[in-house]
Design a protein around this motif. Structure first.
Motif, PDB file in Angstrom:
ATOM      1  N   SER A 265       0.857  -1.182   0.000  1.00 60.27           N
ATOM      2  CA  SER A 265       0.000   0.000   0.000  1.00 60.27           C
ATOM      3  C   SER A 265       0.894   1.233   0.000  1.00 60.27           C
TER       4      SER A 265
ATOM      5  N   PRO B 221      -1.671   5.367   3.458  1.00 56.75           N
ATOM      6  CA  PRO B 221      -2.839   4.922   4.205  1.00 56.75           C
ATOM      7  C   PRO B 221      -4.096   5.092   3.348  1.00 56.75           C
ATOM      8  N   GLY B 222      -5.008   4.155   3.421  1.00 56.30           N
ATOM      9  CA  GLY B 222      -6.218   4.263   2.619  1.00 56.30           C
ATOM     10  C   GLY B 222      -7.183   3.131   2.892  1.00 56.30           C
ATOM     11  N   ARG B 223      -8.222   3.066   2.055  1.00 56.79           N
ATOM     12  CA  ARG B 223      -9.264   2.043   2.204  1.00 56.79           C
ATOM     13  C   ARG B 223      -9.353   1.230   0.917  1.00 56.79           C
TER      14      ARG B 223
ATOM     15  N   THR C 154     -11.158  -0.499  -1.836  1.00 52.77           N
ATOM     16  CA  THR C 154     -12.523  -0.427  -2.368  1.00 52.77           C
ATOM     17  C   THR C 154     -12.863  -1.603  -3.272  1.00 52.77           C
TER      18      THR C 154
ATOM     19  N   ALA D  69      -7.543   6.781  -1.550  1.00 54.97           N
ATOM     20  CA  ALA D  69      -6.705   7.623  -0.685  1.00 54.97           C
ATOM     21  C   ALA D  69      -6.559   8.986  -1.346  1.00 54.97           C
TER      22      ALA D  69
ATOM     23  N   GLN E  38     -11.551  -2.714   3.732  1.00 59.06           N
ATOM     24  CA  GLN E  38     -10.484  -2.763   4.729  1.00 59.06           C
ATOM     25  C   GLN E  38      -9.652  -1.484   4.729  1.00 59.06           C
ATOM     26  N   GLN E  39      -9.364  -0.949   5.912  1.00 56.82           N
ATOM     27  CA  GLN E  39      -8.438   0.168   6.055  1.00 56.82           C
ATOM     28  C   GLN E  39      -7.025  -0.393   6.178  1.00 56.82           C
TER      29      GLN E  39
END
Length: 613
Positions: A544, A547-549, A551, A572, A596-597
């Motif tokens: 990654s 930081p992010g989610r 999708t 992000a 998920q984060q």
């Protein structure tokens, strides 16, 4: 004159405003979020106030906190910069209601130009030419379809409250109109809370021409000529220049007068920009240039106007906000030379312009150009804000002079380990169409692949680097262009390569070096067994980047994948980013699921090469 000024912004524009304010003897106050506690603009200001957590919606977009900071520090005025709250009429009014000076246009002027349909109606009344289209209140699908059919395809559907390239759809024919309309309305409702749209004739050879205007409280309005911002990617400006190539004196006079009329129509005070769309299929003609919208603030690209006019637009803003008239009459303003600006972003063109975050271990843009930046070596590039890290501006007697100077400045730009688009910018400036000023807003979309920088340095650059790293005295006496004499294995940003070493310089066996070529910077180190960094793309580990989610997850464990195939989609920095396979192979590990984060650096997928699968 204003004695103290709070800048309700961050980054390069905050630093830019502080520089002029300091030269004018104005005390400055910065505001900052958690992420910006050690930022350059905080240290440059005379005083700084913490206004909240890192997300902009909890800090830079909270008007009450900014006004409270101004009251706390005794600031007399607030300058909004651009972005954030700069075009928020309610915030402007709140500043005035608090007894402070607003360095910007009247709230009513902001409101008048804030909605595209109302602004166009006002421009029609003022005699300003607008793009053929439909601005009506009847938003029924049947009426919109009928209007689009009457305008003629292709047409552009635009959200009334849109901006930043969102809420726009190009429709090629009547059959696809209904689906495109529904899609545009959904995006407009989600992004702006307003699903109303307008229709415009889609211009097939569009150029983006804008005019800098300036008004004061005494009814004076002047223009400072035009800029060309046609080089865009996904509706975002990439390179801007002033004046516009191919603009005749007659067309310039007509367009600039239309811009002045537009500003007068809303009783404009301060710096603003009137944006036009031009049909350049037969060159720039006054009867084929139409009003698009007005930006009621200082523009990102304002330095190119300053460079060709000799005017400091921020100084003008502060003087006019203090109640002074515009410092120059129209007949005292003239164009001198040519200026071009490139926006330097922390993003990786080779990975779909994925934003790059982290610490700038090396950052050097030299001194051959005007640099506007809000970061410095050792600073952190945050995932919370726009990834633009600098603007690089050059001036020359001619367009070619300015263009070549800008290429030279970007060629040697050192940005590491953060990725930047400097190499992409160099290729854009060298593109034959840009050189010939054969511009339109679709150039990058058409030729984007040709503008993607090379993944590795040239063989010549690597050979020289290899010579320096080897540092073998036995190689001394050989010229750079002499026959190669030793095969060296190197790691270039973690990827193993073999190269024939050339004449060495000083030995740097232990640490390797940073190699910069055509705007790109690589870490080059000696190869050692097991030396490929774990978790790098070279061994198939997809991390990654910020930081992010998550999708979407596009693959399953054990699945075969091809180089470039999308594996995971990460949300992000207000954007979705596709993470792709670095080579043909198989999904050996998968540790990602939708919703998920994830933290920066977490391994999401590992691909085994096809030959090892």
């Amino acid at each position: 004159m204003i004695g103290s000024l709070l800048i309700a912004n961050r980054g390069e524009i905050a630093c830019r405003i502080i520089r002029t304010a300091r030269a004018m003897g104005v005390r400055t106050v910065a505001v900052y979020s958690d992420a910006d506690a050690d930022a350059l603009h905080v240290r440059q200001a005379d005083e700084a106030v913490h206004i909240g957590p890192s997300p902009a919606r909890e800090s830079y977009l909270v008007g009450d906190k900014i006004i409270a900071a101004a009251k706390q520090t005794g600031a007399e005025a607030i300058h909004p910069g651009y972005g954030f709250l700069s075009e928020n009429a309610d915030f402007a009014q709140a500043v005035l209601d608090a007894g402070l000076i607003w360095v910007g246009p009247k709230p009513d002027s902001i409101r008048a130009m804030g909605l595209k349909d109302a602004a166009k109606a006002r421009m029609i009344a003022a005699g300003v030419p607008v793009t053929p289209g439909y601005l009506g209140d009847d938003q029924s699908p049947a009426r919109l379809q009928a209007e689009a059919d009457a305008i003629g395809y292709p047409v552009l559907i635009k959200a009334v409250a849109g901006g930043g390239g969102k809420g726009m759809r190009r429709v090629e024919n009547a059959a696809e109109f209904a689906d495109m309309l529904a899609s545009c309305q959904r995006e407009a409702a989600s992004s702006f809370g307003d699903d109303r749209v307008l229709l415009e004739k889609y211009i097939l050879s569009p150029r983006h021409i804008e005019v800098q205007v300036f008004g004061d409280s005494y009814g004076n309005v002047v223009h400072l000529f035009e800029r060309d911002c046609s080089l865009q990617r996904r509706h975002q400006k990439v390179i801007e220049e002033a004046p516009a190539p191919g603009m005749s004196d007659e067309t310039r006079a007509a367009v600039c007068q239309a811009a002045v009329n537009a500003a007068r129509a809303v009783d404009y005070v301060g710096a603003g920009t009137i944006e036009f769309i031009a049909d350049a299929s037969e060159g720039l003609r006054a009867d084929r240039i139409w009003f698009m919208e007005m930006n009621t603030r200082l523009q990102v690209e304002h330095p190119v106007t300053e460079e060709i006019t000799g005017v400091d637009l921020v100084e003008w803003q502060l003087r006019v906000a203090s109640g002074e008239p515009i410092p120059k009459r129209q007949d005292e303003l003239a164009i001198d030379g040519w200026a071009i600006e490139a926006r330097l972003y922390a993003e990786d063109p080779a990975k779909g312009f994925l934003p790059s975050v982290g610490r700038l271990e090396a950052f050097d843009l030299g001194d051959a150009a005007r640099i506007e930046t809000g970061v410095e070596e050792g600073a952190d590039v945050s995932p919370f804000y726009d990834p633009m890290i600098a603007k690089v501006i050059t001036w020359g007697e001619t367009r070619d002079d300015a263009r070549e100077q800008l290429i030279d400045a970007l060629d040697t730009a050192v940005v590491w380990p953060i990725r930047s688009n400097a190499g992409f910018l160099v290729k854009a400036l060298e593109h034959p169409a840009f050189v010939a000023a054969d511009l339109d807003t679709g150039l990058i979309a058409r030729d984007g692949d040709a503008l993607t920088p090379d993944a590795l340095p040239s063989e010549d650059a690597l050979a020289e680097a290899a010579g320096r790293i080897v540092g073998d005295a036995a190689l001394s006496g050989f010229r750079l262009n002499a026959a190669p004499n030793r095969t060296v294995r190197l790691l270039v940003d973690g990827e193993a390569v073999e190269i024939e070493a050339r004449e060495p310089g000083e030995e740097i066996e232990d640490d390797g070096l940073l190699l910069t070529e055509a705007g790109q910077t690589w870490s080059v180190t000696p190869f050692r067994a097991g030396g490929v960094a774990a978790g790098g793309a070279a061994d198939g580990a997809i991390l990654s980047p910020m930081p992010g989610r998550i999708t979407a997850v596009e693959v399953a464990a054990g699945q075969s994948v091809a180089k470039g195939q999308k594996l995971v989609t990460l949300e992000a920095m207000k954007m979705e980013h596709g993470l792709v396979a670095p080579f043909d192979g198989m999904v050996a590990e998968l540790d990602a699921e939708a919703g998920q984060q994830v933290a920066e650096g977490r391994m999401l997928v590992r691909i085994e090469r096809a030959e090892a699968a």
